[in-house]
Design a protein around this motif. Structure first.
Motif, short mmCIF file in Angstrom:
data_model
loop_
_atom_site.label_atom_id
_atom_site.label_comp_id
_atom_site.label_asym_id
_atom_site.label_seq_id
_atom_site.Cartn_x
_atom_site.Cartn_y
_atom_site.Cartn_z
N ARG A 50 2.56 5.34 5.67
CA ARG A 50 1.56 5.91 6.58
C ARG A 50 2.30 6.77 7.60
O ARG A 50 3.39 6.41 8.05
CB ARG A 50 0.82 4.81 7.35
N GLU A 74 0.82 -1.22 0.00
CA GLU A 74 0.00 0.00 0.00
C GLU A 74 0.85 1.27 0.00
O GLU A 74 0.51 2.23 -0.67
CB GLU A 74 -0.92 0.03 1.22
N SER A 122 1.70 9.75 11.09
CA SER A 122 0.80 10.52 11.94
C SER A 122 0.60 11.88 11.25
O SER A 122 1.49 12.36 10.55
CB SER A 122 1.42 10.71 13.33
N THR A 123 -0.58 12.50 11.39
CA THR A 123 -0.88 13.68 10.57
C THR A 123 -0.61 15.00 11.32
O THR A 123 -0.68 15.06 12.54
CB THR A 123 -2.37 13.68 10.13
N GLY A 131 -1.02 12.06 5.95
CA GLY A 131 -0.68 10.81 6.63
C GLY A 131 -0.49 9.65 5.68
O GLY A 131 -0.36 8.50 6.12
N ARG A 132 -0.47 9.93 4.39
CA ARG A 132 -0.32 8.88 3.37
C ARG A 132 -0.20 9.54 2.00
O ARG A 132 -0.36 10.74 1.87
CB ARG A 132 -1.54 7.97 3.38
N THR A 148 -1.65 10.49 -1.62
CA THR A 148 -3.01 10.77 -2.08
C THR A 148 -2.95 11.05 -3.58
O THR A 148 -1.93 11.54 -4.07
CB THR A 148 -3.56 12.04 -1.38
N TYR A 186 2.64 14.43 2.45
CA TYR A 186 2.56 13.18 3.22
C TYR A 186 2.33 13.46 4.70
O TYR A 186 1.59 12.74 5.38
CB TYR A 186 3.85 12.36 3.03
#
Ligand code: CP3
Length: 347
Positions: A96, A93, A98-99, A156-157, A159, A152
């Motif tokens: 990931r 995937e 933390s935002t 948090g990932r 997009t 990122y």
């Protein structure tokens, strides 16, 4: 004594008979020897932070193909981690984190000067490589550009459209700009330490620059690249910098002058003849074969490779792909690309 390494000669503005060549993600999953070392390390981040194994995977494509440059094995998301974000990779995937979406999240980040403790193993990898590479091979260090790293950190990932970062930019511009400034400062620290450890060139990857339009591109892609380049050249006079504002389109024009980079890396959405006229006229360019040719190979690979070499033959050029090689690529196609680029070379 003249400058011997071909990549450094091209970066200094020299037009070479045969362009030097390296490849984005040249150490990666398309190589069986990479997959074996990664399995030994356990997971991707453990591999990045293990100087012995990170050195080994950086050297693998140099041994196999004799590329003109090696790129440090690491990731752009190590800087957020060193600033205190949680970072992990989900197999199949992607990353990931933390935002960062509020002032409270931002307040938890470390100052830029604190990143080195986390990143020391990366500098050790650079030192190992500086001692281990063949004398003709250039060592490239790198970091993500502030905008791309911020996309990122905010979402948090990864997009598809960098929507969360665009939303924060619109809704809380002050916080967004404070985050970009922190990443810019950390990036200067990080790249400076890589140069001190032995990196001979640094590259700034702005993979999502293409989603910044108009004045946003100037403020959040050009300006941070200019600041980083100026700070590095002030601390390390003469250090060559490659900028990669991926999918910048028309905004590739003027990028050398606006940022002070020595070379602009081009993605494969721009036509080589157009880029030779409008971008290479201002300095060295790098690129820009579609990485899909590393999967499909054959006559099309040869034709497109020759087209790119010819289009850029009147100025300084470093041959590369337009983006990273993908895990489904065939290692034989990489050899075919190299042989095609070097077919005119006298051994
Ligand atoms: O080019 C090289 O060989 C040097 C090493 C390098 C990696 N990542 C290793 C890596 C470099 C220069 C990067 C840059 C990077 N990382 C970028 C900018 C360039 C680009 O590709 O646009 C970005 C956006 C990242 C963030 C990142 N790292 C993502 C989105 C992913 C997952 C997607 C994927 O390809 O799996 C990674 C993982 C990653 N970085 C891998 C490698 C070899 C694959 C990890 C694995 O072995 O499983």
């Amino acid at each position: 004594m003249g400058q011997q390494k071909t990549i450094l000669r091209a970066l200094a503005g020299e037009t070479l008979d045969v362009p030097p060549i390296w490849m984005m993600r040249q150490a990666g999953r398309y190589l069986p020897e990479y997959r074996a070392t990664r399995a030994e390390a356990g997971d991707f981040l453990s591999l990045c932070y293990n100087p012995e194994l990170a050195t080994e995977v950086t050297l693998q494509p140099i041994r196999r193909y004799g590329f003109d440059a090696a790129i440090l094995f690491a990731d752009i998301l190590l800087v957020p981690q060193a600033l205190g974000a949680d970072v992990w990779f989900v197999t199949g995937e992607g990353p990931r984190l933390s935002t960062i979406t509020s002032a409270e999240d931002f307040a938890k980040l470390a100052p830029a000067s604190d990143i080195h403790e986390t990143l020391n193993p990366i500098y050790q990898t650079v030192r190992n490589l500086a001692g281990a590479l063949p004398r003709e091979t250039t060592l490239i260090g790198f970091a993500g550009a502030p905008w791309t790293v911020a996309t990122y950190m905010i979402a948090g990932r990864g997009t598809p459209d960098q929507g969360p970062a665009h939303a924060l930019k619109a809704e809380n511009t002050a916080l967004f700009e404070a985050l970009l400034a922190r990443i810019t400062e950390a990036t200067i620290e990080y790249l400076s330490a890589q140069i001190e450890a032995g990196a001979e060139v640094v590259k700034i990857f702005d993979s999502w620059a293409g989603s910044l339009k108009g004045a946003d591109f100037d403020k959040y892609a050009l300006e941070p690249a200019r600041q980083i380049t100026a700070a590095l050249k002030a601390r390390h006079p003469g250090i060559p910098v490659i900028g990669f504002p991926r999918e910048a389109g028309e905004k590739y024009i003027g990028f050398h002058a606006a940022t002070g980079v020595d070379c602009v890396a081009l993605d494969n959405s721009v036509a080589p003849d157009w880029a030779a006229e409008h971008v290479q006229s201002a300095g060295c360019v790098q690129g820009n074969l579609a990485s899909s040719h590393m999967v499909t190979g054959g006559a099309d690979l040869v034709t497109e490779t020759r087209k790119i070499v010819t289009a850029f033959s009147k100025g300084p050029h470093i041959f590369n792909l337009g983006h990273g090689i993908t895990p489904d690529a065939n290692p034989d196609n990489v050899q075919l690309m190299i042989d095609t680029v070097r077919e005119g070379r006298i051994a």
